[in-house]
Design an enzyme around this catalytic site. Structure first.
Site, PDB file in Angstrom:
ATOM      1  N   LYS A 172       0.724  -1.139  -0.038  1.00 43.14           N
ATOM      2  CA  LYS A 172      -0.074   0.234   0.046  1.00 43.14           C
ATOM      3  C   LYS A 172       0.801   1.329  -0.095  1.00 43.14           C
ATOM      4  O   LYS A 172       1.382   1.719   0.927  1.00 43.14           O
ATOM      5  CB  LYS A 172      -1.110  -0.154   1.173  1.00 43.14           C
ATOM      6  CG  LYS A 172      -1.902   1.384   0.859  1.00 43.14           C
ATOM      7  CD  LYS A 172      -2.241   1.692   2.253  1.00 43.14           C
ATOM      8  CE  LYS A 172      -1.722   2.773   3.079  1.00 43.14           C
ATOM      9  NZ  LYS A 172      -1.584   3.865   2.028  1.00 43.14           N
ATOM     10  N   GLU A 247      10.494   1.905  10.175  1.00 47.75           N
ATOM     11  CA  GLU A 247      11.453   2.976   9.948  1.00 47.75           C
ATOM     12  C   GLU A 247      10.641   4.241  10.044  1.00 47.75           C
ATOM     13  O   GLU A 247       9.841   4.535   9.046  1.00 47.75           O
ATOM     14  CB  GLU A 247      12.033   2.818   8.192  1.00 47.75           C
ATOM     15  CG  GLU A 247      12.497   1.365   7.997  1.00 47.75           C
ATOM     16  CD  GLU A 247      13.918   1.128   8.566  1.00 47.75           C
ATOM     17  OE1 GLU A 247      14.405   2.277   8.760  1.00 47.75           O
ATOM     18  OE2 GLU A 247      14.525   0.074   8.322  1.00 47.75           O
ATOM     19  N   CYS A 280      13.861  11.695   6.227  1.00 51.61           N
ATOM     20  CA  CYS A 280      13.661  11.375   7.588  1.00 51.61           C
ATOM     21  C   CYS A 280      15.172  11.433   8.430  1.00 51.61           C
ATOM     22  O   CYS A 280      15.218  11.738   9.507  1.00 51.61           O
ATOM     23  CB  CYS A 280      13.285   9.930   8.010  1.00 51.61           C
ATOM     24  SG  CYS A 280      14.092   8.865   6.733  1.00 51.61           S
ATOM     25  N   GLU A 380      10.005  16.639  14.072  1.00 53.90           N
ATOM     26  CA  GLU A 380      10.284  16.666  12.896  1.00 53.90           C
ATOM     27  C   GLU A 380       9.409  17.873  12.061  1.00 53.90           C
ATOM     28  O   GLU A 380       8.549  17.900  11.913  1.00 53.90           O
ATOM     29  CB  GLU A 380      10.031  15.243  12.384  1.00 53.90           C
ATOM     30  CG  GLU A 380      10.636  14.791  11.280  1.00 53.90           C
ATOM     31  CD  GLU A 380      10.310  13.234  10.892  1.00 53.90           C
ATOM     32  OE1 GLU A 380       9.036  13.003  11.095  1.00 53.90           O
ATOM     33  OE2 GLU A 380      11.143  12.673  10.368  1.00 53.90           O
TER      34      GLU A 380
HETATM   35  P1  NAD Z   1       2.349   8.609   7.549  1.00 54.32           P
HETATM   36  O1  NAD Z   1       3.017   7.962   8.653  1.00 54.32           O
HETATM   37  O2  NAD Z   1       1.383   9.608   7.688  1.00 54.32           O
HETATM   38  O3  NAD Z   1       2.285   7.700   6.389  1.00 54.32           O
HETATM   39  C1  NAD Z   1       3.088   6.724   5.846  1.00 54.32           C
HETATM   40  C2  NAD Z   1       2.231   5.460   5.214  1.00 54.32           C
HETATM   41  O4  NAD Z   1       1.405   5.054   6.552  1.00 54.32           O
HETATM   42  C3  NAD Z   1       1.176   6.080   4.099  1.00 54.32           C
HETATM   43  O5  NAD Z   1       1.184   4.984   3.119  1.00 54.32           O
HETATM   44  C4  NAD Z   1      -0.026   6.139   5.043  1.00 54.32           C
HETATM   45  O6  NAD Z   1      -1.344   5.832   4.341  1.00 54.32           O
HETATM   46  C5  NAD Z   1       0.112   4.865   5.970  1.00 54.32           C
HETATM   47  N1  NAD Z   1      -0.565   5.051   7.375  1.00 54.32           N
HETATM   48  C6  NAD Z   1      -1.055   6.396   7.926  1.00 54.32           C
HETATM   49  N2  NAD Z   1      -1.795   6.212   9.082  1.00 54.32           N
HETATM   50  C7  NAD Z   1      -1.767   4.561   9.075  1.00 54.32           C
HETATM   51  C8  NAD Z   1      -2.413   3.866  10.132  1.00 54.32           C
HETATM   52  N3  NAD Z   1      -2.897   4.391  11.208  1.00 54.32           N
HETATM   53  N4  NAD Z   1      -2.317   2.434   9.956  1.00 54.32           N
HETATM   54  C9  NAD Z   1      -1.627   2.109   8.778  1.00 54.32           C
HETATM   55  N5  NAD Z   1      -1.194   2.945   7.992  1.00 54.32           N
HETATM   56  C10 NAD Z   1      -1.022   4.264   7.831  1.00 54.32           C
HETATM   57  O7  NAD Z   1       3.949   9.374   7.253  1.00 54.32           O
HETATM   58  P2  NAD Z   1       4.187  10.331   5.595  1.00 54.32           P
HETATM   59  O8  NAD Z   1       3.476  11.815   5.689  1.00 54.32           O
HETATM   60  O9  NAD Z   1       3.559   9.850   4.485  1.00 54.32           O
HETATM   61  O10 NAD Z   1       5.666  10.438   5.525  1.00 54.32           O
HETATM   62  C11 NAD Z   1       6.617  11.205   6.504  1.00 54.32           C
HETATM   63  C12 NAD Z   1       6.918  10.481   7.576  1.00 54.32           C
HETATM   64  O11 NAD Z   1       7.883   9.202   7.177  1.00 54.32           O
HETATM   65  C13 NAD Z   1       8.082  11.244   8.462  1.00 54.32           C
HETATM   66  O12 NAD Z   1       7.961  10.903   9.673  1.00 54.32           O
HETATM   67  C14 NAD Z   1       9.401  10.678   7.902  1.00 54.32           C
HETATM   68  O13 NAD Z   1      10.675  10.816   9.192  1.00 54.32           O
HETATM   69  C15 NAD Z   1       8.970   9.212   7.856  1.00 54.32           C
HETATM   70  N6  NAD Z   1      10.060   8.247   7.039  1.00 54.32           N
HETATM   71  C16 NAD Z   1      11.044   7.603   7.504  1.00 54.32           C
HETATM   72  C17 NAD Z   1      11.879   7.030   6.972  1.00 54.32           C
HETATM   73  C18 NAD Z   1      12.778   5.924   7.440  1.00 54.32           C
HETATM   74  O14 NAD Z   1      13.550   5.196   6.966  1.00 54.32           O
HETATM   75  N7  NAD Z   1      13.162   5.898   8.856  1.00 54.32           N
HETATM   76  C19 NAD Z   1      12.070   7.203   5.743  1.00 54.32           C
HETATM   77  C20 NAD Z   1      11.110   8.125   4.948  1.00 54.32           C
HETATM   78  C21 NAD Z   1      10.057   8.841   5.936  1.00 54.32           C
END
Ligand code: NAD
Length: 477
Positions: A172, A247, A280, A380
C-alpha cells in the site's frame, strides 16, 4: 490526466470493490495530477488471499530463479527509468534533476540482487555440532506500507529483498504519491513475476493501512513513515503477533566542531534542505562549537539565501514545493512556533517565497539560538528549516544530540579521528555519518528509540524477511 482506479491483484489490474476516488495533486501547481481509488476491506481481503495462495510455490523456488526474475525487473526498470523519475516528480514535487539523479535511483534493486547472490541460505551451524543445520526461510505474506517522501526508494527497499527471500506481498503506497508504485507494478507484471506474488492496493492509512495491519493473513508488516502511524500499526498488529519492522521519523543532529573542514556548514545546510527538507535522516539540528558559531550562522544564512525554490517540472538546482497542503500548513505552523518560542529567525520565515501565490512552496529558513526543548528542536519539521544551536563542550554536544525521542542519523564534522570515533560510540542513533562521507553501499538503514526497529539494505534488509529454522541430524546430500 491519468485515471487509474484499478488495483494490481493476483496478476491483473482489477476494479476496486468500493469506488472511492482520490485525487493526486501536483504540489507545484495545486492542479489535479491523477485520479486513483482508495480501497477497503474487501480489496485487502482479495489481495491477501492472492498472496497467501501464491506463497507455497514462490517460497519453494530456487533463490537463483528469484534472482533471475529480479534481474529482469531491473532491466525493465532501467528501460523505463525516465517514466519513473517523471512520475515521482509530478506526484511529490521533486525537481527534475533530483528526481532523475536521486529519487528514481535503482540502487536498492541492485543491492537486493547482489545481497541475494551472496547469501548463504542454508549452512551448518557449527563444525563442532555436525548435522545441526540452519535454514533461512521466507516469513510469509508481507504487508508493505510506505510514505511519499522518497517513494520508490522506500518501496524498492522492501519489495526486492522480500522477493529475494521468497515472500509474497501486498503493497500500500502513500495515497499522496502512488504513481511510482503503480508503475513498478506494471514492470513486475511485464517481467513475469508469478501472479499473487506481488499485489498493490491503494488506500489511506485508516482504511487499507489499518486493514492490512490487523489482517490475520499477513505475517509481517514492513512500514516506513511517521512515528504516529508506526505506533498505530504496532497496536493493530499485536493481536495476531505479526513481525513489525518500523522505519520512522528522525531529528538528526549535525555536530560541527571548530576543527571541521571549511565546507562543513555549507554541506550541512544543503543536506538539510535536500528534497525540500522532506527526509527522515535530514540533519535538521545543527550543533556548532561556540568559537565558530557566529561564522556558521552567517554561512548558513548565505547558503539559505542562495537556495532557489521552483516548480518540479523545471530544470535546475532549485528545491521544489512540499508534497501537500497538509504538510505546507504543518511546516508553516512550526515556523510560526519557532518565532513565538523566541528562536532567532536568521532568514526565511512564514509564507511562500516571493513570486509564488500557488503551490506548496516554503521559504528556506534558518533559526539560530534555538534552545533544547523548543518545538523546532524537538519535532520533525519535514521542510527546509534548520535549527542552529551553540555548544561549549563535547559532552554537552552529545547530551543535546541524544536528548530526543528519535535516533535515526547523527552527523559529526571534525578532523580529529579519535574525537569522531568517541562520538560515533556515544551518539544514540542507528546511523552516524561523518565529514560528509555517506555510508557504504549496502550499509543498513534504520534507527533506534522512536525512529523504529528495522534495518533495510544489504544483508540486514534481506534477513528482515526471513525466519531462521534450526534442524538437527541433517543427512548429508
Ligand atoms: P505517514 O505515517 O502519515 O504515512 C506513511 C504511510 O502510512 C502512508 O502510506 C499512510 O497512508 C500510512 N498510514 C498512515 N496512518 C496509518 C495507520 N494508522 N495505519 C496504517 N497505515 C497508516 O507518513 P508520511 O507523512 O507519508 O511520511 C513522512 C514520515 O515518514 C516522516 O515522519 C518521516 O520521517 C518518515 N520516514 C521515515 C523513513 C525511515 O526510513 N526511517 C524514511 C522516510 C520517511
Amino acid at each position: 490526466m491519468l485515471t487509474k482506479r484499478e488495483f494490481y491483484i493476483d496478476g491483473a489490474w482489477v476494479a476496486p470493490h468500493e469506488a472511492r476516488d482520490w485525487t493526486v495533486v501536483n504540489p507545484s501547481t495545486e492542479e489535479p495530477a491523477a485520479v486513483i481509488s482508495l480501497g477497503g476491506q474487501a480489496d485487502v481481503d482479495a489481495a491477501v488471499a492472492a498472496a497467501n495462495a501464491a506463497f507455497p510455490a514462490w517460497a519453494a523456488t530456487d533463490p537463483a530463479e528469484r534472482i533471475a526474475l529480479m534481474e529482469k525487473v531491473l532491466e525493465i526498470y532501467n528501460r523505463r527509468y525516465d517514466e519513473m523519475a517523471e512520475a515521482i516528480s509530478l506526484e511529490m514535487g521533486a525537481p527534475k534533476k533530483l528526481a532523475h539523479q536521486s529519487q528514481a535511483d535503482a540502487c536498492n534493486i541492485e543491492d537486493a540482487i547482489r545481497t541475494a547472490k551472496d547469501f548463504n541460505w542454508m549452512h551448518e551451524m557449527d563444525p563442532a555440532t555436525p548435522g545441526s543445520m540452519i535454514i533461512h526461510e521466507p516469513i510469509g505474506t508481507v504487508a508493505m506500507i510506505t510514505p511519499w517522501n522518497w517513494p520508490i526508494s522506500q518501496v524498492t527497499l522492501k519489495v526486492f529483498p522480500a522477493l529475494a527471500a521468497g515472500c509474497t506481498m501486498v503493497l500500500k503506497p502513500s495515497e499522496y504519491a502512488p504513481l511510482d508504485a503503480m508503475l513498478l507494478a506494471e514492470m513486475l507484471d511485464e517481467a513475469g513475476v508469478p501472479k499473487g506474488v506481488f499485489n498493490l492496493v491503494n488506500g489511506d492509512g485508516e482504511g487499507v493501512g489499518a486493514a492490512l495491519s490487523r489482517h490475520p493473513g499477513i505475517d509481517m508488516v514492513s512500514f516506513t513513515g511517521s512515528t504516529r502511524a508506526g505506533i498505530a500499526i504496532s497496536k493493530a498488529a499485536a493481536d495476531t503477533l505479526k513481525r513489525v519492522s518500523l522505519e520512522l521519523g528522525g531529528k538528526g543532529a549535525n555536530i560541527i566542531f571548530a576543527d571541521a573542514d571549511e565546507r562543513a556548514v555549507k554541506r550541512g545546510v544543503r543536506h538539510c534542505f535536500n528534497n525540500t527538507g522532506q527526509s527522515c535522516n535530514a540533519p535538521t539540528r545543527m550543533l556548532v562549537e561556540r568559537s565558530v558559531y557566529d561564522q556558521a550562522v552567517e554561512t548558513a544564512k548565505e547558503v539559505a539565501e542562495a537556495t532557489t525554490v521552483g516548480p518540479a517540472h523545471e530544470d535546475g538546482p532549485h528545491i521544489g514545493p512540499l508534497v501537500s497542503e497538509r504538510q505546507y500548513k504543518r511546516v508553516q505552523a512550526l515556523i510560526e512556533k519557532g518565532i513565538e518560542e523566541g528562536a532567532r529567525l536568521v532568514t526565511g520565515g512564514p509564507g511562500r517565497p516571493e513570486g509564488f501565490n500557488r503551490g506548496f512552496y516554503v521559504r528556506p529558513t534558518i533559526f539560530a539560538d534555538v534552545e533544547p526543548g523548543m518545538a523546532i528542536e524537538r519535532e520533525e519539521v519535514f521542510g527546509p528549516v534548520l535549527a542552529m544551536i551553540p555548544f561549549d563542550s563535547e559532552d554537552q554536544a552529545v547530551d543535546i544530540a541524544n536528548d530526543t525521542p528519535y535516533g535515526l542519523t547523527n552527523y559529526v564534522q571534525s578532523q580529529d579521528g579519535a574525537k569522531r570515533n568517541r562520538l560515533a560510540r556515544k551518539l544514540r542513533a542507528g546511523m552516524i555519518e561523518m565529514n560528509g562521507r555517506s555510508r557504504g553501499q549496502g550499509a543498513p538503514f534504520g534507527g533506534v528509540k522512536q525512529s523504529g526497529n528495522g534495518r533495510e539494505g544489504g544483508v540486514w534488509g534481506l534477513e528482515e524477511y526471513l525466519e531462521v529454522k534450526s534442524v538437527s541430524d541433517w543427512a548429508a546430500e
